[in-house]
Every structure is written in structure tokens, then in C-alpha cells.
Design an enzyme around this catalytic site. Structure first.
Site, PDB file in Angstrom:
ATOM      1  N   HIS A  84     -48.669  -0.406-128.432  1.00  0.00           N
ATOM      2  CA  HIS A  84     -47.852  -0.315-129.661  1.00  0.00           C
ATOM      3  C   HIS A  84     -46.545   0.454-129.420  1.00  0.00           C
ATOM      4  CE1 HIS A  84     -51.242  -2.075-131.596  1.00  0.00           C
ATOM      5  NE2 HIS A  84     -51.997  -1.005-131.499  1.00  0.00           N
ATOM      6  N   ASP A 116     -54.983  -7.588-129.748  1.00  0.00           N
ATOM      7  CA  ASP A 116     -55.474  -6.417-130.468  1.00  0.00           C
ATOM      8  C   ASP A 116     -56.629  -6.725-131.425  1.00  0.00           C
ATOM      9  OD1 ASP A 116     -55.719  -3.876-131.447  1.00  0.00           O
ATOM     10  OD2 ASP A 116     -53.732  -3.731-132.313  1.00  0.00           O
TER      11      ASP A 116
END
Ligand SMILES: [Zn+2]
Length: 456
Positions: A270, A321
Site C-alpha cells: 500500500h 489483496d
């Protein structure tokens, strides 16, 4: 030896035509030269591209895709989504995990991903107790990878606390927690397993700065081989940034840069909320930033300044993810579109006069395989692995397009259906969009979904 002939292939030297690839029994490319279809075991008339690495997956979350899209009384956020996720994972047993992961990995292969970094934190049983075999849940992931043939970089997660300052874990987090000593033993066991499972390697994943204390992080880094991949969630949410500042006086990426030796073994997952100086220091370190655009959009995380980062030579990779949607094309497209919407401009991640899609794709192939400790997979070159995808030349998004626009046409105008065939180490595992085990895997997944939904 397996021989593949390609009409068009995106190799390390760009697009080339009429190449014959020889893959040796270990899965390595031993020859790649001009040749004809007559000499090949398989002849591909489509467009061959290197297999993509998916650097960040939580497999079990595939089963809750679509179950957390209803608004509650309070404003929804990542943190309310996490509560749904915690109640869901409370039920999952090892067999169910394998069923979910196998379904997910079939979907990844059909999308063009040939390896996956599984950020695996579901270690204990549903009561939060350790299994008699500490690798019980990890073995479900390994079995799913073997069943589907996807390359697996298993990233067992060290998870100790519920928040910065070593806050005690919450009851729902007991399935994740273990001591550092137990964790290091798990790594040892999984490394032994990786020695006998084709296509498997092992890294580590200290979950986040909020879930691991600085002393354990330092000790962990001293306990593992220097080349082992190391992944961490970082700066995904603004609350994480402010909590980190309250705890340390520093922002998460700033703290990490100041306290570990960031290098090309690291993958920062991220890294959404960063200042310009943090962007510069990560780019300079050689670490990869693992971006998960679909999940980051779904969770309302924010947008990483990927254009600035790549302009500074920063390396990116892609991850699915939460697996709310498995689509290589959509991950690339949303990565670029997030930048366009923010900057009110176009073709942000491409360089002058080059295909933007090709630039994103090739950068993510290279950065992704670096992050997974699989450098031999990063391009279709002699000595590398024979793992590739074939794009369908008759697909409406592709048909009639010039070679220089093929990747753009797939990523911006197409979807998973553009991917026709996929090979791992020279062996075809997806043919005409079909994985040989997909019906059985889907049936088993359907049974598990019914069990899990009934228990919600
Ligand atoms: Zn994650």
C-alpha cells in the site's frame, strides 16, 4: 524438453516475432531463437506475455467478496469492513481454506497471474489455539498452490498486537498471534517444505507497525536469511498514520526508513499515505511498493502517488489483496485511472512515446518478481522460467490492433477473457480459458461457501 513457438512474444527486448522457446525439465528457458511452428510441441498464434506476479493476497477473503457492500448506521470505513472480515474468518477450518484458496488461484491463473505472494496470517484454530502442527493452515495454502500449479511465495505473518505501543491483541485476533520464537520455527518448517514443493519459496511478513513491536521486528530481521523477501502493510489508512505519529512522532514509512535497512528484499504493501520525502527515500532504497488498486478503491484507502514514485525510479508491483475481484487488467487500469482522476491528466505512468499499459505491465512484472524473490520469472529470456500467458488474437479488444497497442488494448479495453492460455514452467495449465481442475475446484468451493454463509 518442451518447445513453444510464438508468432508474437513480449520478451526483454520488446515485441519479437516467430520465436521458438525451449523449456528444460526444470522449467527454465534453455533456448529462445528464431524458429518455426513445425519444430514446436505447441504453436501459439496469439500474443505471448510474461506471467505476472501477484505480490499480495489474503486467500480466505475471496469467500467474503460481495458480503460487505451494505452500508451500516455509522459511516463505513476500512475498520468497519475489518469487523465483517473478523467475524467471517472466525469459522474457517483448514479444509475450507484450501477450497477457497484453490478457487482463488484458478481465477488468478486465468487472469494471467502465474505466481502469488500469500500474506498468510490465519495460523491458529477457530478458538485461537495453536494447532498441534503449527503449519496446519499454511499447508492448506501450499496444497492449493500444488493443486492449481500457481507459483507460491508463502509469506507467513508475524502478528502480535492490536495497536501501536504493544496493545494486547483482541479476541478476534487470536487466530493470528504467536510468539516470535514460534514464528521463527514456522519459517524453518516452511522452508524445508519449500525445498520439496516445486514452485514454492518462503518470505516473511511482519504484519504492520501496529501489530509488531520494534524489538521483535529487529530480532526477526536478524533471525532470517539476508535474501529472504520481507513484506509489510504500511500507511494504508490515515488513522494508521496518525496513530503511528502519536506513538513515535514519525509517519509509518518515515519510521520504517529510519529503523530498518530498506533494500530490494522489501515490499511495502500500500504505502498509500506518503509525503514527497518518503516517496523519494523508498524509491532510492530499491524496495518495491506493492499496490492493490482494486482493494484500495473498495476499502476507500486513498491513492498512492505512483507517477511521482516511478519518475524517481521507484519499483512497483501489483497485488489483489482482499480478492474482491481478481483481474490483472483491472488492477493495471485502476492504477493508472486513480492517477488520472487525481491529477486531471492522462498517461501518467507511461514514459514519452511509449505504451502506458506496456510500461505498467513490464514494470509490475519486474518489481513483482523481485518482491517475491523470483527474479528468474521476470521476463521471457534464456535462463528465466518458462511461465507466460497468451492473449487471444481473436478477442474483440485485440483483433486487428497493431502489436504496439496490444497491451493497452488488453488492459484498458479488455478483461480476463483476453487471456487464452497460461503456462507455468513450460507446461500449459490454462487452455482456451479453461483450467483442467476448475469444475471440481468450483464445486468444492460452492459447498464451502454454503457452509460459511450458513454460519454467519
Ligand atoms: Zn493486505
Amino acid at each position: 524438453m518442451i518447445k513453444h513457438y510464438f508468432s508474437n512474444i513480449l520478451s526483454g527486448d520488446g515485441w519479437q516475432q516467430d520465436l521458438l522457446m525451449t523449456v528444460d525439465p526444470s522449467g527454465r528457458i534453455s533456448a529462445l531463437a528464431e524458429g518455426s511452428a513445425a519444430d514446436a510441441d505447441y504453436s501459439h498464434s496469439g500474443y505471448a506475455v510474461p506471467g505476472m506476479a501477484n505480490v499480495h493476497s489474503h486467500a480466505f477473503q475471496r469467500a467474503m467478496a460481495g458480503l460487505a457492500e451494505v452500508s451500516g448506521e455509522q459511516a463505513d470505513s476500512f475498520w468497519s469492513w475489518r469487523n465483517v472480515m473478523y467475524s467471517f474468518l472466525g469459522e474457517i477450518n483448514p479444509d475450507q481454506l484450501q477450497a477457497i484458496a484453490s478457487q482463488l488461484y484458478v481465477e488468478m491463473l486465468k487472469a494471467g497471474f502465474t505466481s502469488v505472494g500469500e500474506f498468510h496470517y490465519l495460523h491458529n484454530d477457530i478458538n485461537g489455539q495453536a494447532f498441534s502442527d503449527r503449519a496446519e493452515m499454511s499447508k492448506s495454502i501450499v496444497a492449493a498452490a500444488q493443486e492449481t500449479s500457481i507459483g507460491l511465495t508463502l509469506l507467513p505473518v508475524l502478528y502480535q498486537y492490536s495497536g501501536f505501543g504493544a496493545a494486547e491483541p483482541k479476541a478476534q485476533q487470536y487466530r493470528f498471534t504467536q510468539s516470535l520464537d514460534q514464528f521463527v520455527m514456522l519459517i524453518d518448517e516452511l522452508q524445508k517444505r519449500a525445498g520439496v514443493v516445486p514452485g514454492m519459496n518462503v518470505g516473511v511478513a511482519p504484519h504492520s507497525l501496529r501489530a509488531v513491536d520494534p524489538e521483535s521486528l529487529a530480532e526477526l530481521m536478524n533471525s532470517i536469511p539476508k535474501s529472504m523477501p520481507c513484506h509489510i502493510h504500511i500507511a494504508e489508512q490515515m488513522r494508521e498514520v496518525t496513530d503511528c505519529q502519536n506513538w513515535s512522532g514519525q509517519r509509518p514509512v518515515e519510521w520504517l526508513s529510519n529503523n530498518v535497512e530498506l533494500s530490494n528484499r522489501w515490499c511495502l504493501i500500500h504505502a498509500t499515505h506518503v509525503l514527497a520525502e518518503e516517496v523519494a527515500s523508498v524509491a532510492q532504497s530499491g524496495a518495491v511498493v506493492g499496490l492493490c488498486p482494486i482493494t484500495e478503491a473498495n476499502l476507500g484507502d486513498g491513492i498512492f502517488p505512483a507517477g511521482d514514485f516511478m519518475n524517481r525510479g521507484g519499483k512497483i508491483a501489483l497485488g489483489s489483496d482482499s480478492n474482491i475481484l481478481v483481474s490483472l487488467a483491472e488492477e493495471c487500469r485502476l492504477l493508472e485511472y486513480g492517477q488520472r482522476l487525481t491529477l486531471q491528466s492522462r498517461n501518467i505512468l507511461g514514459s514519452m512515446n511509449t505504451s502506458t499499459g506496456e510500461q505498467i505491465f513490464t514494470q509490475a512484472v519486474s518489481g513483482g518478481h523481485q518482491a517475491l524473490g523470483r527474479p528468474g520469472n521476470a521476463g521471457l529470456e534464456i535462463g528465466g522460467r518458462g511461465s507466460f500467458a497468451i492473449l487471444d488474437p481473436k478477442h474483440p479488444a485485440i483483433i486487428g490492433k497493431p502489436t504496439r497497442a496490444i497491451i493497452d488494448s488488453w488492459l484498458f479495453a479488455g478483461d480476463n477473457s483476453v487471456v487464452k492460455d497460461v503456462a507455468i514452467d513450460g507446461k500449459l495449465v490454462v487452455v482456451d480459458g479453461h483450467h483442467s481442475a476448475e469444475e471440481a475446484i468450483l464445486n468444492r468451493f460452492g459447498t464451502v461457501m454454503a457452509e460459511l454463509v450458513a454460519s454467519l
